[in-house]
Design a protein around this motif. Sequence first.
Motif, PDB file in Angstrom:
ATOM      1  N   LEU A 168     -21.989   2.388   6.076  1.00 33.19           N
ATOM      2  CA  LEU A 168     -20.759   2.917   6.419  1.00 33.19           C
ATOM      3  C   LEU A 168     -19.971   1.911   6.156  1.00 33.19           C
ATOM      4  N   ALA A 169     -19.949   0.954   6.087  1.00 33.81           N
ATOM      5  CA  ALA A 169     -19.146  -0.342   5.829  1.00 33.81           C
ATOM      6  C   ALA A 169     -18.521   0.063   4.419  1.00 33.81           C
ATOM      7  N   ALA A 170     -19.491  -0.030   3.692  1.00 29.92           N
ATOM      8  CA  ALA A 170     -19.324  -0.662   2.636  1.00 29.92           C
ATOM      9  C   ALA A 170     -18.385   0.617   1.992  1.00 29.92           C
ATOM     10  N   CYS A 171     -18.749   1.905   2.613  1.00 32.00           N
ATOM     11  CA  CYS A 171     -17.962   3.031   2.606  1.00 32.00           C
ATOM     12  C   CYS A 171     -16.456   2.847   3.003  1.00 32.00           C
ATOM     13  N   ALA A 172     -16.057   2.101   4.022  1.00 31.89           N
ATOM     14  CA  ALA A 172     -14.547   2.149   4.767  1.00 31.89           C
ATOM     15  C   ALA A 172     -14.160   1.330   3.198  1.00 31.89           C
ATOM     16  N   ALA A 173     -15.070   0.434   3.093  1.00 29.22           N
ATOM     17  CA  ALA A 173     -14.318  -0.946   2.267  1.00 29.22           C
ATOM     18  C   ALA A 173     -14.266  -0.423   0.707  1.00 29.22           C
ATOM     19  N   GLY A 174     -14.522   1.292   0.255  1.00 27.63           N
ATOM     20  CA  GLY A 174     -14.255   1.942  -0.857  1.00 27.63           C
ATOM     21  C   GLY A 174     -12.940   2.722  -0.677  1.00 27.63           C
ATOM     22  N   PHE A 175     -12.300   2.970   0.835  1.00 25.07           N
ATOM     23  CA  PHE A 175     -11.442   3.541   0.743  1.00 25.07           C
ATOM     24  C   PHE A 175     -10.586   2.410   0.640  1.00 25.07           C
ATOM     25  N   VAL A 176     -10.427   1.014   1.416  1.00 23.97           N
ATOM     26  CA  VAL A 176      -9.381  -0.368   1.049  1.00 23.97           C
ATOM     27  C   VAL A 176      -9.203  -0.360   0.030  1.00 23.97           C
ATOM     28  N   ILE A 177     -10.639  -0.414  -1.275  1.00 21.92           N
ATOM     29  CA  ILE A 177      -9.875  -1.591  -2.481  1.00 21.92           C
ATOM     30  C   ILE A 177      -9.908  -0.135  -3.361  1.00 21.92           C
ATOM     31  N   ARG A 178     -10.154   1.443  -3.304  1.00 24.03           N
ATOM     32  CA  ARG A 178      -9.798   2.611  -4.114  1.00 24.03           C
ATOM     33  C   ARG A 178     -11.079   2.927  -4.697  1.00 24.03           C
ATOM     34  N   ASN A 179     -12.534   2.471  -4.619  1.00 25.87           N
ATOM     35  CA  ASN A 179     -13.161   2.875  -5.271  1.00 25.87           C
ATOM     36  C   ASN A 179     -14.029   4.022  -4.720  1.00 25.87           C
ATOM     37  N   ASN A 180     -14.112   5.209  -5.411  1.00 24.26           N
ATOM     38  CA  ASN A 180     -14.796   6.610  -5.027  1.00 24.26           C
ATOM     39  C   ASN A 180     -16.138   6.148  -5.497  1.00 24.26           C
ATOM     40  N   PRO A 212       0.676  -1.144  -0.157  1.00 24.65           N
ATOM     41  CA  PRO A 212      -0.006  -0.236   0.042  1.00 24.65           C
ATOM     42  C   PRO A 212       0.261   1.555  -0.412  1.00 24.65           C
ATOM     43  N   GLU A 213      -0.063   2.123  -0.692  1.00 20.48           N
ATOM     44  CA  GLU A 213       0.640   3.355  -0.278  1.00 20.48           C
ATOM     45  C   GLU A 213       1.200   4.223   0.738  1.00 20.48           C
ATOM     46  N   HIS A 214      -0.301   4.307   1.409  1.00 18.74           N
ATOM     47  CA  HIS A 214      -0.567   4.885   2.382  1.00 18.74           C
ATOM     48  C   HIS A 214      -0.970   3.988   3.513  1.00 18.74           C
ATOM     49  N   ALA A 215       0.375   3.550   4.190  1.00 14.31           N
ATOM     50  CA  ALA A 215       0.328   2.589   5.224  1.00 14.31           C
ATOM     51  C   ALA A 215      -0.574   2.204   5.845  1.00 14.31           C
ATOM     52  N   ALA A 216      -0.404   3.338   7.061  1.00 14.25           N
ATOM     53  CA  ALA A 216      -1.868   3.678   7.860  1.00 14.25           C
ATOM     54  C   ALA A 216      -2.906   3.787   6.870  1.00 14.25           C
ATOM     55  N   PHE A 217      -3.359   4.930   6.523  1.00 17.69           N
ATOM     56  CA  PHE A 217      -4.169   5.373   6.107  1.00 17.69           C
ATOM     57  C   PHE A 217      -5.306   3.961   5.316  1.00 17.69           C
ATOM     58  N   THR A 218      -4.202   3.036   4.636  1.00 19.87           N
ATOM     59  CA  THR A 218      -4.987   1.441   4.600  1.00 19.87           C
ATOM     60  C   THR A 218      -5.287   0.776   5.483  1.00 19.87           C
ATOM     61  N   SER A 219      -4.278   0.269   6.771  1.00 23.60           N
ATOM     62  CA  SER A 219      -4.525  -0.123   7.992  1.00 23.60           C
ATOM     63  C   SER A 219      -5.486   0.330   8.882  1.00 23.60           C
ATOM     64  N   THR A 220      -5.858   1.595   8.673  1.00 20.94           N
ATOM     65  CA  THR A 220      -6.930   2.357   9.400  1.00 20.94           C
ATOM     66  C   THR A 220      -8.667   1.509   8.293  1.00 20.94           C
ATOM     67  N   SER A 221      -8.325   1.575   7.235  1.00 18.25           N
ATOM     68  CA  SER A 221     -10.288   1.981   6.935  1.00 18.25           C
ATOM     69  C   SER A 221     -10.459  -0.023   6.742  1.00 18.25           C
ATOM     70  N   ILE A 222      -9.549  -0.430   6.869  1.00 15.87           N
ATOM     71  CA  ILE A 222      -9.405  -1.881   6.902  1.00 15.87           C
ATOM     72  C   ILE A 222     -10.295  -1.874   8.224  1.00 15.87           C
ATOM     73  N   TYR A 223      -9.260  -1.534   9.234  1.00 16.49           N
ATOM     74  CA  TYR A 223     -10.113  -2.217  10.590  1.00 16.49           C
ATOM     75  C   TYR A 223     -11.186  -1.537  10.542  1.00 16.49           C
TER      76      TYR A 223
END
Length: 474
Positions: free
Chosen positions: A229-241, A117-128
Amino acid sequence: MSREILVNSAYIAASILFILGLKMLGRQTTARRGNLLSGLGMLIAIVVTLLDQHVVSFTWIVVGLAAGTAIGLACALLVRMTSMPEMVALLNGFGGLASLIVGAAEFFRIRGGTVTPEHAAFTSTSIYLTVLIGGITFTGSVYAFCKLAEWLSGRPVLFAGQHIVNGLMLAAMLGAGGLFVATGDGRLALASFGVFTALALVLGWTLVMPIGGGDMPVVISMLNSLSGLAACAAGFVIRNNVLVVAGCLVGTSGLILTAIMCRAMNRSLANVLFSGFGAAPAASAAGPEAGAITGELKPISPEDSFAVLEAARQVVIIPGYGMAVSQAQHVVRELAEMLERNGAEVRFAIHPVAGRMPGHMNVLLAEASVPYEQLVEMDAINPLMASMDVAVVIGANDVVNPAAARDKSSPIYGMPIINAHEARTVIALKRGKGTGFSGLENQLFLLPNTRMLYGDAKASLQGVVAEFKSLAGA
Ligand code: NAP
């Protein structure tokens, strides 16, 4: 134009269609078109995503599509209208589970070294957040489904220290989340991932435990919001706007609906979630003095009901959950038409939480082709109630219970009601002495001007309609 701009333009178009569709769903006259617009938005989003994401093999996508279509079609055809709330609960749960799986898959992809991941902390937070909200939504919704389907007791389940246990679990989940984000993809991250996933699944269950059967629609709407909200967070995980936007829309609309229902019952969300409403028999909670139920139940036959209705000029029909149970909406429309032909003005009084889900009565009456203009909201009908010759209460109970307005000791005190008791005559259709969802007795049924037409609502109405038909044939 670059590929990215093209894809994002298509996503913006899809998002605009979602928003317009949602707006149009707010009015009965535009709802169908709104649904179509949103569907079109979804089609654009899916097609663009499939073309953009360099799909390796379409086989599993086709299998999933075929299975989903078959299950969806079967549900649409087989699930009864009264079972809609539990159906929605299950669908919310699957939404939460899907997000959880997306979050987990991305975590293991990163751990396996497939992606960096490009931004590791951001991706981890999104996954969490995806796993946490998805997990709570999944088990919470499954429990809600079990309660509504009567696989488990619908009563609130309370135990000593419940809120403390939930609070501790929440704190442990936050701690594990902090560790997860801080440690990235090492062993500790794996351990903390396991801890907060397990805790989220347990917490979903324990959070729904203290909520009573009748409050479930509010909880389901809230779980619906969480699944968004879970789907929204998943959108950040897989970078899908478009997933971020769609998730936000579901999240916020669910939240608005939750607030509307709470307001309609005059209760706070905290009261719905934590009070264990309905755990004790509600009748005793009302206390004997102010809410004393006096008078006697006076039965009436379909023939005598016909006589009363035949003479009426202003009639208001107040449908409730019992109309949904007996599926009486078609015969109700038939009765309304006959009354109108007989010279009466007929209105349908719609309480915002009549039935078991928001808009329950509107949907049923629309299905029976009752003209929208005849549907009058509670605030508009109440000033007219005193001028009504007859109020026909069809399987409604709590939403016409005068205790909500008069009896300060009543658990439903403060909930706005339709003032059926103000009509000159009330004909109440019920099968027996059953209470409403809140478990309270209803003084309305014992008033001097109320008559009880006992039996299944559909059968009783068919009796009254038969009398009108024989009059027309005579
Ligand atoms: P209700 O209070 O649940 O009463 C329904 C009545 O219908 C019962 O008294 C029952 O009496 C009668 N009934 C059941 N089956 C029948 C049949 N086949 N034929 C004739 N009568 C039948 O319904 P409501 O007045 O619509 O109130 C809804 C309740 O749900 C409110 O308390 C509301 O706060 C709660 N709620 C609703 C929502 C929502 O979104 N709609 C959300 C949260 C909570 P018998 O057993 O004697 O027949």
